[in-house]
Design a protein around this motif. Structure first.
Motif, PDB file in Angstrom:
ATOM      1  N   ASP A   1      34.146  34.969  38.209  1.00  0.00           N
ATOM      2  CA  ASP A   1      34.338  35.055  39.658  1.00  0.00           C
ATOM      3  C   ASP A   1      35.590  35.848  40.026  1.00  0.00           C
ATOM      4  O   ASP A   1      36.098  35.752  41.138  1.00  0.00           O
ATOM      5  CB  ASP A   1      34.392  33.655  40.262  1.00  0.00           C
ATOM      6  CG  ASP A   1      35.601  32.845  39.791  1.00  0.00           C
ATOM      7  OD1 ASP A   1      36.284  33.265  38.823  1.00  0.00           O
ATOM      8  OD2 ASP A   1      35.864  31.785  40.389  1.00  0.00           O
ATOM      9  N   LEU A   2      36.086  36.662  39.095  1.00  0.00           N
ATOM     10  CA  LEU A   2      37.345  37.367  39.318  1.00  0.00           C
ATOM     11  C   LEU A   2      37.307  38.268  40.549  1.00  0.00           C
ATOM     12  O   LEU A   2      38.252  38.273  41.338  1.00  0.00           O
ATOM     13  CB  LEU A   2      37.748  38.183  38.079  1.00  0.00           C
ATOM     14  CG  LEU A   2      39.061  38.945  38.225  1.00  0.00           C
ATOM     15  CD1 LEU A   2      40.219  37.993  38.500  1.00  0.00           C
ATOM     16  CD2 LEU A   2      39.320  39.787  36.993  1.00  0.00           C
ATOM     17  N   GLY A   3      36.252  39.028  40.733  1.00  0.00           N
ATOM     18  CA  GLY A   3      36.174  39.910  41.891  1.00  0.00           C
ATOM     19  C   GLY A   3      36.340  39.150  43.194  1.00  0.00           C
ATOM     20  O   GLY A   3      37.103  39.560  44.072  1.00  0.00           O
ATOM     21  N   ALA A   4      35.649  38.048  43.321  1.00  0.00           N
ATOM     22  CA  ALA A   4      35.745  37.233  44.542  1.00  0.00           C
ATOM     23  C   ALA A   4      37.142  36.636  44.691  1.00  0.00           C
ATOM     24  O   ALA A   4      37.692  36.606  45.797  1.00  0.00           O
ATOM     25  CB  ALA A   4      34.693  36.125  44.508  1.00  0.00           C
ATOM     26  N   ARG A   5      37.717  36.173  43.599  1.00  0.00           N
ATOM     27  CA  ARG A   5      39.061  35.573  43.672  1.00  0.00           C
ATOM     28  C   ARG A   5      40.096  36.601  44.111  1.00  0.00           C
ATOM     29  O   ARG A   5      40.972  36.297  44.931  1.00  0.00           O
ATOM     30  CB  ARG A   5      39.441  34.961  42.330  1.00  0.00           C
ATOM     31  CG  ARG A   5      38.612  33.721  42.012  1.00  0.00           C
ATOM     32  CD  ARG A   5      38.909  33.178  40.645  1.00  0.00           C
ATOM     33  NE  ARG A   5      40.195  32.483  40.657  1.00  0.00           N
ATOM     34  CZ  ARG A   5      40.721  31.910  39.586  1.00  0.00           C
ATOM     35  NH1 ARG A   5      40.089  31.948  38.433  1.00  0.00           N
ATOM     36  NH2 ARG A   5      41.885  31.294  39.663  1.00  0.00           N
ATOM     37  N   LEU A   6      40.002  37.818  43.568  1.00  0.00           N
ATOM     38  CA  LEU A   6      40.949  38.856  43.969  1.00  0.00           C
ATOM     39  C   LEU A   6      40.729  39.266  45.425  1.00  0.00           C
ATOM     40  O   LEU A   6      41.689  39.416  46.188  1.00  0.00           O
ATOM     41  CB  LEU A   6      40.841  40.067  43.041  1.00  0.00           C
ATOM     42  CG  LEU A   6      41.319  39.852  41.604  1.00  0.00           C
ATOM     43  CD1 LEU A   6      41.054  41.088  40.761  1.00  0.00           C
ATOM     44  CD2 LEU A   6      42.784  39.453  41.556  1.00  0.00           C
ATOM     45  N   SER A   7      39.477  39.434  45.814  1.00  0.00           N
ATOM     46  CA  SER A   7      39.181  39.789  47.202  1.00  0.00           C
ATOM     47  C   SER A   7      39.656  38.710  48.155  1.00  0.00           C
ATOM     48  O   SER A   7      40.256  39.009  49.201  1.00  0.00           O
ATOM     49  CB  SER A   7      37.680  40.029  47.385  1.00  0.00           C
ATOM     50  OG  SER A   7      37.290  41.197  46.699  1.00  0.00           O
TER      51      SER A   7
END
Length: 185
Positions: A105-111
């Motif tokens: 879920d890295l993309g969502a966490r960074l966004s």
């Protein structure tokens, strides 16, 4: 393309600086890669910018020259090296894919944290670093690869990524250039 700017909320992604990868033979000295990654890590931490520490603890399934089944590595291979241990407030990603973004879920966490740009360092250039850069680009992040904080097991693979792939996906920089832009804020 050489780095032009750093966005206000840029994250550092450290890829696979762990016991099982740093002992592989590499084109550039691993000690230099670790030192440069550590310099960037300290710079991002000092400024309260987001940090992602990623390691790999096995492989995905799929026939290749390296095997045909998923594997799980011993914990001692996946252990982060002492210079790269994550702080309590940092994102830690453990995976069994090349990209730090794959099956996480890295993309969502960074966004969600307002990150618009990532600086990527680590091992290996044509595996984890390039795959992570590709996925970051596809997810809409501005991508920077710190070219003196990466290396590969083969010169031709490293050079292909640095000279042909990374300029298409974003910008490249040295550790000093990234720190200089952080200092100029």
């Amino acid at each position: 393309m050489t780095i032009s700017t750093l966005d206000p909320n840029t994250a550092l992604i450290v890829v696979d600086l762990q016991a099982g990868t740093v002992r592989n033979p590499t084109v550039h000295p691993v000690a230099d890669v670790v030192a440069n990654a550590s310099t960037l890590l300290a710079a991002f931490r000092a400024r309260g910018l987001p940090v992602v520490i990623a390691n790999v603890d096995g492989t995905a399934a799929g026939r290749s020259e390296y095997g045909g089944k998923a594997s799980v590595w011993p914990a001692e291979m996946s252990a982060l090296i002492p210079e790269i241990v994550a702080a309590a407030d940092e994102i830690v990603v453990t995976r069994r894919a090349w990209s730090v973004f794959a099956s996480t879920d890295l993309g969502a966490r960074l966004s969600d944290a307002g990150v618009t740009q990532v600086v990527i360092v680590g091992l290996a250039t044509s595996f984890g670093v390039e795959s992570t850069a590709r996925d970051a680009y596809d997810a809409g992040f501005n991508v920077v690869v710190a070219v003196d904080a990466i290396t590969d097991m083969r010169a031709e693979a490293h050079d292909n990524s640095v000279l042909r792939i990374f300029p298409i996906l974003g910008e490249t920089a040295t550790t000093a250039e990234v720190v200089g832009l952080l200092d100029a804020r």
